[in-house]
Design a protein around this motif. Structure first.
Motif, PDB file in Angstrom:
ATOM      1  N   GLN A  86       0.830  -1.190   0.000  1.00  0.00           N
ATOM      2  CA  GLN A  86       0.000   0.000   0.000  1.00  0.00           C
ATOM      3  C   GLN A  86       0.877   1.258   0.000  1.00  0.00           C
ATOM      4  N   GLY A  87       0.263   2.365  -0.382  1.00  0.00           N
ATOM      5  CA  GLY A  87       0.882   3.677  -0.305  1.00  0.00           C
ATOM      6  C   GLY A  87      -0.162   4.680   0.158  1.00  0.00           C
ATOM      7  N   ALA A  88       0.263   5.806   0.675  1.00  0.00           N
ATOM      8  CA  ALA A  88      -0.659   6.812   1.204  1.00  0.00           C
ATOM      9  C   ALA A  88      -0.308   8.184   0.641  1.00  0.00           C
ATOM     10  N   ARG A  89      -1.324   9.050   0.597  1.00  0.00           N
ATOM     11  CA  ARG A  89      -1.133  10.414   0.111  1.00  0.00           C
ATOM     12  C   ARG A  89      -1.000  11.432   1.249  1.00  0.00           C
ATOM     13  N   ARG A  90      -1.521  11.105   2.428  1.00  0.00           N
ATOM     14  CA  ARG A  90      -1.514  12.051   3.539  1.00  0.00           C
ATOM     15  C   ARG A  90      -0.891  11.395   4.766  1.00  0.00           C
TER      16      ARG A  90
END
Length: 459
Positions: free
Chosen positions: A229-233
């Motif tokens: 997974q990756g996150a933007r915030r």
């Protein structure tokens, strides 16, 4: 002391002559409760307000960080006591059971109680019916009928209870016993993407704060990488000894999980962190989590990086310095009205697939609102031969048009410069080579004098 909520001040003073009174300030009380809920995030990322004087904490999966439920509750109550905040707590399988035990528990002299798993039925049996969080009417009627304890209600037919006291009674009973679910509104949306660091001794030095940012972001990024997974915030919160929490945030144009990159974005913002007497806990949250697979197009990763990948670090720095709402990309939108044919998108968002009509050129710079001009034309429907804009006169050398744009009748907006009237657009060039997009609004012979406006500039 014999005092109770709603009691008259004179009666209270008679019972407690040394009583100190103050004006009731509901807004300040609410703000204080919200601040306390934000502080409780060190114990659980899911904290909900309960009325005017309570909090719900979902500690599922977090109690082991304190060595068990009992140690966690003791630590929470001890910290509150040091600040002069009297509190009672209870731990149970359901919010309703925890609420009842905390406020009406049999061991009222103790600060906290823990119900064993699936054991709330036995613990609630001896409590008064008010422990079910009923409305005022049911709370008053049940004792009049001889129903003082929850155990007495458990033995009655449910249909008769619902018919006599309403469905709320059976619902509250089921919620307390776990037979019905209960939705809580958390101050911070519950997210599994949460981690924390606690220190044996408080820290306050700038170098220590910067190092901790790298350590805590590495924890959450490691979890994101393990699950693809990756996150933007990302948000890192520093919790001081006095209970105040201060946050620094970083946003990414594209989902990511590079701890070193996040640290570089957050360190310049640490100058707003006041450690006070020291930071004892640091928490990190990740939001806007999306699947992110590790892809390498070539052995030479640097040469194989696409344009978006090379722009992403620059866009991230701009967003974190200028603000997310100030960095955007213009994309086409399906509307023939010029000011509605463009929308803002994230700088590196996937293309929408729409394009502007090449047969209808649009200016490079479109004004937010058309600006009025004074124009002269040989004939009423001809393009202007001269116009004046911002106190300067322009003689037209070439003109192309008109392109007629009518109103979007289904929107019903009819302001003076809006698209609620007929517009005839012209692309004109003056003697100095400047190119302008102007339009005449209104029609001759309709009783409404047409007006000229400048809407944009061509490159």
């Amino acid at each position: 002391m014999g005092l109770r909520p709603g009691q008259k001040a004179a009666d209270a003073m008679a019972l407690a002559p040394d009583l100190v009174t103050a004006d009731h300030d509901p807004e300040a009380d609410r703000a204080a409760l919200e601040a306390l809920s934000d502080w409780c995030v060190r114990f659980s990322p899911a904290v909900a307000l309960d009325g005017t004087d309570g909090l719900f904490l979902d500690i599922t999966g977090t109690d082991h960080l304190w060595g068990g439920e009992a140690a966690m509750m003791a630590d929470l109550l001890a910290r509150l006591a040091r600040w002069g905040v009297p509190a009672r707590a209870a731990i149970a399988d359901t919010p309703g059971a925890a609420w009842a035990l905390a406020r009406f528990g049999p061991r009222f002299g103790e600060a906290g109680e823990i119900a064993p798993p699936a054991g709330q039925r036995d613990r609630l049996a001896d409590l008064p019916v008010a422990a079910l969080r009923l409305d005022a009417t049911a709370t008053a009627q049940l004792p009049r009928l001889g129903l003082f304890r929850i155990e007495q209600i458990l033995g009655l037919p449910r249909a008769q209870l619902a018919k006599r006291f309403g469905l709320n009674l059976t619902l509250r009973l089921d919620q307390a016993l776990g037979a019905a679910g209960e939705a809580l509104v958390y101050r911070r949306p519950a997210s599994p993407w949460f981690d924390r660091l606690a220190f044996a001794e408080p820290i306050s030095a700038p170098d220590d704060l910067a190092r901790v940012v790298g350590d805590v972001t590495a924890l959450i990024c490691k979890r994101l990488e393990a699950e693809g997974q990756g996150a933007r915030r990302f948000e890192v919160v520093f919790h001081r000894l006095d209970g105040k929490g201060m946050a620094v945030r970083a946003g990414l144009a594209r989902p990511g999980r590079d701890a070193a990159r996040l640290t570089r974005l957050m360190i310049p913002k640490l100058d707003v962190i006041d450690p006070g007497f020291g930071i004892e806990v640091v928490t990190v949250f990740a939001a806007d989590v999306e699947p992110l697979s590790a892809v390498q197009a070539r052995l030479d990763a640097e040469a194989g990086a696409g344009l978006d990948e090379t722009l992403a670090p620059l866009v991230d720095r701009l967003i974190n310095r200028l603000g997310e709402d100030r960095v955007w990309r213009a994309d086409p939108y399906e509307s023939h009205v010029p000011e509605r044919s463009v929308i803002r998108r994230a700088p590196l968002a996937a293309p929408s697939g729409q394009t502007w009509d090449p047969e209808r050129p649009r200016p490079v710079r479109l004004f937010k609102r058309p600006e009025p001009i004074t124009a002269m034309a040989k004939l009423p429907d001809d393009p202007p031969v001269q116009f004046q804009w911002r106190g300067r006169s322009h003689r037209v050398r070439r003109a192309e048009g008109p392109e007629r744009i009518g109103q979007e009748w289904w929107r019903g907006d009819f302001d003076d410069t809006g698209p609620g009237r007929i517009r005839d657009y012209y692309r004109v060039e003056d003697e100095a080579g400047g190119r302008f997009w102007i339009f005449r609004q209104g029609l001759f012979g309709t009783g409404d004098e047409p007006k000229w406006w400048l809407h944009g500039l061509f490159g």
